[in-house]
Design a protein around this motif. Structure first.
Motif: not given
Length: 237
Positions: A112-118, A126-129, A212-215
């Motif tokens: 779950f924590v890894a998902g938040l990081e993802a 998506r913001l070119a970073l 990004a959260f859905q992904e």
């Protein structure tokens, strides 16, 4: 049992107490049999320092003195039932609190924590970073050039998660000068605005963050109709 869709509750800019009240109601609902999961999104209306569960180990006298010193700066102070130490929340920062039932989702807490990081990393892409990265445990969050742009602190009770991530968009980073963020000596903080060299608001990044959260969690988000103003159960003080 297959998990259902995650409803998105967009509070806008509200006092930190308001986001906690919304989260607590969602936690109660998710813990009930067949209860709905939620993603609570908000932007703090004012500056507030929050101390996680690990901060309590420092001792009560030291904690009271720390609270007095930080309140003297004109900020609020709250004890938070999340992991981690001391951090700052304020205007220009996205708070994203997923209220998910990990047992129903067959999702271990570390994943779950890894998902938040993802999710935060997906937003940065998506913001070119593309150089944003997550670091190996025990460090959490997302980093750019050795500075933290997204902090993570979570709680899980009865298999239901609360709290989540705080992502600096156009946050006044000077508030972090008065603390050791998350207990990490010698490491700084940054924001999307600083990295992109333009003003990036919370509103601007909401849609790409939700994508990004859905992904990251492979879930479906729903957007119930939201009444004008705050729901009556969200504290305004």
């Amino acid at each position: 049992m297959e998990p259902g869709a995650v409803r998105v509750l967009r509070l806008g800019r509200v006092p930190y107490a308001g986001s906690l009240a919304a989260q607590e109601r969602c936690v109660r609902e998710a813990a009930a049999a067949g209860g709905r999961e939620a993603l609570v999104l908000s932007e703090p209306a004012g500056p507030v320092y929050t101390a996680g569960l690990r901060a309590a180990a420092a001792g009560e006298a030291e904690a009271r003195e720390q609270e007095r010193r930080l309140r003297a700066l004109g900020a609020g102070f709250r004890r938070a039932a999340r992991g981690g130490l001391l951090t700052f929340h304020g205007p220009g920062q996205l708070l994203a609190y997923p209220v998910l039932h990990l047992l129903r989702r067959r999702l271990p807490l570390r994943r779950f924590v890894a998902g938040l990081e993802a999710a935060a990393l997906g937003l940065c892409r998506r913001l070119a970073l593309p150089r944003a990265q997550a670091l190996p445990p025990p460090r959490t969050g997302v980093w750019l050039r050795g500075r933290k742009i997204c902090a993570i602190g979570v709680h899980c009770g009865r298999h239901v998660t609360s709290h989540g991530l705080a992502l600096n968009c156009c946050t006044d980073l000077r508030w972090f000068d008065h603390i050791v963020p998350c207990g990490l000596e010698g490491l700084g903080v940054t924001s999307l605005s600083e990295e992109l060299q333009r003003h990036v608001t919370v509103d601007e990044i909401l849609e790409p963050f939700l994508d990004a959260f859905q992904e990251a969690f492979q879930c479906t988000l729903t957007f119930p109709e939201e009444p004008a103003g705050l729901p009556p159960w969200v504290e305004e003080t």
